[in-house]
Scaffold this motif. Structure first.
Motif, PDB file in Angstrom:
ATOM      1  N   GLN A   3       0.835  -1.204   0.000  1.00 33.61           N
ATOM      2  CA  GLN A   3       0.000   0.000   0.000  1.00 33.61           C
ATOM      3  C   GLN A   3       0.869   1.254   0.000  1.00 33.61           C
ATOM      4  O   GLN A   3       2.010   1.225   0.448  1.00 33.61           O
ATOM      5  N   LYS A   4       0.282   2.344  -0.509  1.00 36.42           N
ATOM      6  CA  LYS A   4       1.071   3.578  -0.646  1.00 36.42           C
ATOM      7  C   LYS A   4       1.059   4.406   0.628  1.00 36.42           C
ATOM      8  O   LYS A   4       0.030   4.549   1.291  1.00 36.42           O
ATOM      9  N   LEU A   5       2.212   4.944   0.905  1.00 34.69           N
ATOM     10  CA  LEU A   5       2.383   5.803   2.077  1.00 34.69           C
ATOM     11  C   LEU A   5       3.158   7.036   1.634  1.00 34.69           C
ATOM     12  O   LEU A   5       4.092   6.927   0.833  1.00 34.69           O
ATOM     13  N   MET A   6       2.746   8.211   2.108  1.00 31.90           N
ATOM     14  CA  MET A   6       3.577   9.390   1.808  1.00 31.90           C
ATOM     15  C   MET A   6       3.703  10.265   3.042  1.00 31.90           C
ATOM     16  O   MET A   6       2.844  10.274   3.919  1.00 31.90           O
ATOM     17  N   VAL A  28      11.645   4.831   8.796  1.00 30.92           N
ATOM     18  CA  VAL A  28      12.607   3.777   8.446  1.00 30.92           C
ATOM     19  C   VAL A  28      11.969   2.403   8.610  1.00 30.92           C
ATOM     20  O   VAL A  28      12.107   1.528   7.750  1.00 30.92           O
ATOM     21  N   LYS A  29      11.226   2.228   9.685  1.00 28.58           N
ATOM     22  CA  LYS A  29      10.555   0.940   9.921  1.00 28.58           C
ATOM     23  C   LYS A  29       9.487   0.681   8.861  1.00 28.58           C
ATOM     24  O   LYS A  29       9.360  -0.430   8.347  1.00 28.58           O
ATOM     25  N   LEU A  30       8.716   1.721   8.553  1.00 28.11           N
ATOM     26  CA  LEU A  30       7.560   1.559   7.666  1.00 28.11           C
ATOM     27  C   LEU A  30       7.950   1.253   6.225  1.00 28.11           C
ATOM     28  O   LEU A  30       7.156   0.690   5.471  1.00 28.11           O
ATOM     29  N   GLN A  31       9.175   1.615   5.844  1.00 29.23           N
ATOM     30  CA  GLN A  31       9.505   1.462   4.419  1.00 29.23           C
ATOM     31  C   GLN A  31       9.557  -0.005   3.975  1.00 29.23           C
ATOM     32  O   GLN A  31       9.505  -0.287   2.781  1.00 29.23           O
ATOM     33  N   ARG A  32       9.630  -0.923   4.931  1.00 28.83           N
ATOM     34  CA  ARG A  32       9.587  -2.334   4.541  1.00 28.83           C
ATOM     35  C   ARG A  32       8.156  -2.803   4.252  1.00 28.83           C
ATOM     36  O   ARG A  32       7.934  -3.690   3.459  1.00 28.83           O
ATOM     37  N   PHE A  38       8.721  10.043   0.130  1.00 21.11           N
ATOM     38  CA  PHE A  38       9.094  11.047   1.123  1.00 21.11           C
ATOM     39  C   PHE A  38       9.441  12.364   0.433  1.00 21.11           C
ATOM     40  O   PHE A  38      10.326  12.423  -0.419  1.00 21.11           O
ATOM     41  N   CYS A  39       8.718  13.398   0.843  1.00 27.40           N
ATOM     42  CA  CYS A  39       8.752  14.681   0.133  1.00 27.40           C
ATOM     43  C   CYS A  39       9.515  15.742   0.935  1.00 27.40           C
ATOM     44  O   CYS A  39       9.236  15.951   2.118  1.00 27.40           O
ATOM     45  N   VAL A  40      10.465  16.391   0.285  1.00 31.13           N
ATOM     46  CA  VAL A  40      11.076  17.578   0.895  1.00 31.13           C
ATOM     47  C   VAL A  40      10.176  18.745   0.511  1.00 31.13           C
ATOM     48  O   VAL A  40      10.156  19.173  -0.649  1.00 31.13           O
ATOM     49  N   ALA A  41       9.412  19.242   1.473  1.00 33.90           N
ATOM     50  CA  ALA A  41       8.332  20.182   1.175  1.00 33.90           C
ATOM     51  C   ALA A  41       8.872  21.619   1.121  1.00 33.90           C
ATOM     52  O   ALA A  41       8.639  22.426   2.022  1.00 33.90           O
ATOM     53  N   ASP A  42       9.574  21.909   0.030  1.00 32.07           N
ATOM     54  CA  ASP A  42      10.184  23.247  -0.061  1.00 32.07           C
ATOM     55  C   ASP A  42       9.155  24.336  -0.357  1.00 32.07           C
ATOM     56  O   ASP A  42       9.343  25.493   0.035  1.00 32.07           O
ATOM     57  N   SER A  77      12.577   3.263  -1.062  1.00 25.74           N
ATOM     58  CA  SER A  77      11.643   4.376  -0.950  1.00 25.74           C
ATOM     59  C   SER A  77      11.982   5.454  -1.977  1.00 25.74           C
ATOM     60  O   SER A  77      13.106   5.517  -2.452  1.00 25.74           O
ATOM     61  N   THR A  78      11.014   6.305  -2.253  1.00 24.94           N
ATOM     62  CA  THR A  78      11.250   7.393  -3.199  1.00 24.94           C
ATOM     63  C   THR A  78      11.373   8.718  -2.454  1.00 24.94           C
ATOM     64  O   THR A  78      10.500   9.073  -1.672  1.00 24.94           O
TER      65      THR A  78
END
Ligand code: TRP
Ligand code: SF4
Length: 336
Positions: A3-6, A28-32, A38-42, A77-78
């Motif tokens: 499932q997708k997570l962001m 880190v745990k969830l990425q498995r 994961f977004c760098v929200a600039d 992860s992305t």
């Protein structure tokens, strides 16, 4: 299929131990278990710091360096930079049309941000139109993946509520079930205080950075407040009144029951002084972050690799988000 997570963070500079305990270790745990973005929200950073863009590029790099060195694996992860995804801006405009103004006005986190801005100097006290759109922009980040799960700190939960409301409203207006209502995933760790016992934050000058060196870490921890009833080393202490040091023990030695019992026993029986107790704590923390700090240093020497990771993430996200945007425009019967 996973499932997708962001989730995301604003690039405000080097991350601190509060980020690590509160959010990063959870990611880190969830990425498995999940397909993670994961977004760098600039763009979110610009909502309040539009006049401080000089440090933005470095801050973005610092955040990504911290993420990867703490265990976010770009092969699983992305990682991407929000402003590099034009699809986000496009969906943001569309979603802002269906968002009632009073929904953003009552967002408690936004109210706090506005208050802080108002208390600042004249120059930065303007609350921009963009800042009002903060929760809609965050909604856009999440809905751009139709992500079902959003791991955040407790302070962001109100925003996720708005995201759920906007998703539901979109579905109602256009008579569809396209958007899922995302759920926040909270860490079970309590918030880590700063060394003065208040909320940890860069602007409060009470934080310990993930990337601080060992000496700096120790110096800061030695300054941390302890059980204030313990004036002398011979006074018995109480870990429950030790607002900072013992909380750090609980966070960084949570699986080491033996050590925790030892600290309690030595403290309650005045067998150790606070200074020595905090020395032991800073050794523990420095040990834990040693491999992370080494990895960070190595990565920072390879700027090309870092750029490649981010560029690949951006490319992948543009494709992902375009698919959602196409669907939304179709559902809204936009001109084509
Ligand atoms: N507002 C979040 C923060 O300040 C950062 C953020 C931006 C975010 N977009 C997001 C978090 C999407 C979760 C999901 O920390
Ligand atoms: Fe805190 Fe340790 Fe001092 Fe006890 S001995 S008050 S746990 S620093």
């Amino acid at each position: 299929m996973k499932q997708k997570l962001m989730s995301g963070m604003r690039p405000t500079g080097k991350l601190h131990l509060g980020h690590f305990i509160g959010v990063l270790s959870n990611w880190v745990k969830l990425q498995r278990e999940y397909d993670c973005f994961f977004c760098v929200a600039d763009l979110h950073a610009l909502t309040t710091k539009y006049d401080e863009t000089g440090s933005l590029r470095q801050n973005i790099k610092d955040v990504v360096l911290d993420w990867i060195s703490c265990g976010i694996d770009p092969n699983i992860s992305t990682i991407y930079v929000q402003s590099q995804i034009p699809q986000v801006c496009e969906l943001h405009v569309l979603l802002s049309m269906i968002t009632p103004q009073n929904w953003v006005e009552r967002d408690p986190t936004l109210k706090d941000m506005a208050k802080i801005l108002r208390n600042k100097s004249e120059k930065t006290s303007t609350i921009s139109y963009g800042l009002m759109g903060y929760p809609v922009l965050m909604t856009t980040d999440i809905l751009s993946f139709n992500a079902g799960y959003v791991p955040v700190g407790i302070d962001q939960v109100a925003h996720i509520e708005i995201t759920r409301d906007i998703a539901r409203r979109f579905n109602n207006i256009y008579n569809t079930q396209f958007f899922v209502e995302p759920k926040p995933l909270l860490t079970h760790m309590p918030m880590l205080p700063g060394i003065d016992g208040k909320k940890m934050g860069k602007s409060f000058n009470n934080d310990i950075k993930i990337s601080d060196d060992e000496k700096t870490t120790e110096d800061k921890i030695l300054k941390a407040v302890t059980d204030t009833n313990r004036v002398r080393k011979t006074n018995p202490g109480n870990v429950d009144n030790c607002e900072v040091a013992f909380k750090y023990y609980l966070a960084f030695a949570k699986d080491d029951e033996e050590l925790l019992n030892q600290v309690k026993c030595e403290c309650h029986n005045a067998k150790i002084g606070c200074r020595d107790c905090k020395k032991r704590l800073s050794n523990l923390i420095n040990e834990k972050f040693k491999p992370i700090r080494e990895k960070r240093l190595n990565l920072s020497l390879n700027q090309d690799d870092l750029k490649q990771i981010i560029d690949e993430g951006n490319k992948k996200v543009r494709i992902e988000n375009q698919k959602i945007l196409d669907n939304v425009k179709e559902i809204m019967q936009m001109y084509n």
